[in-house]
Design a protein around this motif. Structure first.
Motif, short mmCIF file in Angstrom:
data_model
loop_
_atom_site.label_atom_id
_atom_site.label_comp_id
_atom_site.label_asym_id
_atom_site.label_seq_id
_atom_site.Cartn_x
_atom_site.Cartn_y
_atom_site.Cartn_z
N HIS A 58 0.84 -1.19 0.00
CA HIS A 58 0.00 0.00 0.00
C HIS A 58 0.88 1.25 0.00
O HIS A 58 1.95 1.27 0.61
N GLY A 96 -6.08 3.62 -0.72
CA GLY A 96 -6.62 3.03 -1.94
C GLY A 96 -5.64 2.99 -3.09
O GLY A 96 -6.01 2.62 -4.20
N GLU A 101 -14.16 -6.12 -2.01
CA GLU A 101 -13.03 -6.45 -1.13
C GLU A 101 -12.91 -7.95 -0.92
O GLU A 101 -11.85 -8.46 -0.57
N HIS A 136 -9.64 -8.36 -6.40
CA HIS A 136 -9.59 -7.04 -5.75
C HIS A 136 -8.25 -6.35 -5.98
O HIS A 136 -8.19 -5.13 -6.16
N SER A 162 -8.12 -4.16 -8.96
CA SER A 162 -9.11 -3.08 -9.07
C SER A 162 -8.57 -1.77 -8.51
O SER A 162 -9.26 -0.76 -8.54
N GLN A 163 -7.34 -1.77 -8.00
CA GLN A 163 -6.77 -0.60 -7.35
C GLN A 163 -5.68 0.03 -8.21
O GLN A 163 -4.91 -0.68 -8.86
N SER A 196 -4.33 0.02 -13.02
CA SER A 196 -4.34 -1.33 -12.48
C SER A 196 -2.97 -1.96 -12.68
O SER A 196 -2.19 -1.54 -13.55
#
Length: 325
Positions: free
Chosen positions: A171, A177, A246, A279, A282-283, A317
């Motif tokens: 992260h 996000g 999620e 998931h 998707s970030q 992505s």
């Protein structure tokens, strides 16, 4: 970088499981399925599962960072397995109607040879001072990934021993996000376990790179904490995995206060994996190399060099990461 836990041993499932007489959807040639019941295991209860930290189980191959040749090295998972004769004896025992007396292993004679540099995983059982096999008849362990290794070429692509670096996905430290790909000192990852993901690992469920330009990354275990976890009951977990973004993950690993790890895989609930839109993809993701402490002169045609050339660039992505070579 902190790490919530280590996965150097077989991690027990959250629920008591039962075997169903149908072919496994996860493992080829396995003639049965392992499905979760609605009863939480005593191990999970004893580890205070209700106060544990739930994290995403990332689909890759397990790695470990520890010292080799006087410096931090990436180690690949290599289980010591029974030889053919011992495996036949063990299978006969498993399918025997009378196996109440247990199975006796001869550690010296029953197992295949491993390289001299092989080390056993820390958390496994020992008998008479020697590492003892788990319930599957394997002794989990590690071998160091040498720089020019052909067998572990995808592992070598995510480390640079000259500059003591690993190529890590995590992260972003400031922006919620957002994922970040950056070089991390291997010394900062020492004694941690990680997952290697990418083009040539486990059929690439996250769609990283392609055959011509493969992409691989390291993910520290526990890196992706689940923000809105479901309640710890069968129905809520099933709804969460199948009904929210999620929940589009391979599974959950709970990191307990006493250091225990407890897992639940989608397959335990009868759900499929891989899926089309996990998931993790998707970030958005950003490449950050400019914050490195030193100016690196990376070798050409390495992932470190390619990523350094797109420093600061954002992608919608992980699947969108491409470059003109």
């Amino acid at each position: 970088m902190s790490c919530l836990g280590s996965v150097q041993q077989k991690v027990p499932c959250l629920f008591v499981t039962q075997v169903k007489d149908e072919p496994s959807a996860k493992r080829e040639r396995q003639p049965f399925k392992v499905l979760a019941t609605e009863m939480i295991t005593q191990k999970a209860l004893d580890a205070d599962i209700y106060s544990a930290i739930p994290t995403e189980k990332v689909d890759g191959t397990c790695c470990y960072v520890t010292t080799y040749k006087g410096q931090p090295y990436l180690w690949a998972r290599l289980d010591r397995k029974p030889n053919k004769h011992a495996e036949k004896r063990f299978k006969r025992f498993l399918y025997s109607t009378d196996n109440s007396k247990g199975f006796t292993w001869d550690i010296e004679e029953d197992f295949k040879h491993v390289p001299e540099c092989w080390i056993p995983a820390k958390a496994i059982d020992h008998y008479n001072g020697k590492p003892f096999p788990d319930e599957n008849g394997h002794i989990p362990g590690w071998v160091p990934v040498e720089k020019n290794s052909k067998q572990y070429c995808w592992h070598t692509s995510v480390v640079d021993y000259e500059f003591d670096l690993g190529l890590v996905l995590k992260h972003h430290p400031e922006e919620s996000g957002l994922l970040e790909i950056s070089p991390v000192p291997l010394s900062d990852l020492s004694e941690q376990t990680l997952e290697l993901i990418g083009t040539n690992v486990n059929a690439n469920p996250y769609g990283l790179g392609n055959k011509k330009h493969p992409v691989h990354l390291l993910v520290p275990h526990g890196a992706f904490q689940i923000k809105t976890p479901p309640a710890l009951n069968h129905n809520d977990l099933l709804s969460w995995f199948s009904g929210c973004n999620e929940g589009k993950i391979e599974g959950i690993v709970w990191h307990c206060n006493n250091g225990y790890l407890i897992k639940l895989h989608r397959h335990h609930l009868g759900l499929t994996w891989p899926i089309g839109d996990p998931h993790l993809t998707s970030q958005p993701v950003v490449v950050t190399f400019s914050g490195a402490k030193y100016d690196y002169n990376f070798e050409s045609k390495t992932l470190f060099n390619y990523f350094s050339k797109v420093d600061g660039q954002r992608f919608n992505s992980l699947r969108d990461i491409v470059w003109d070579l």
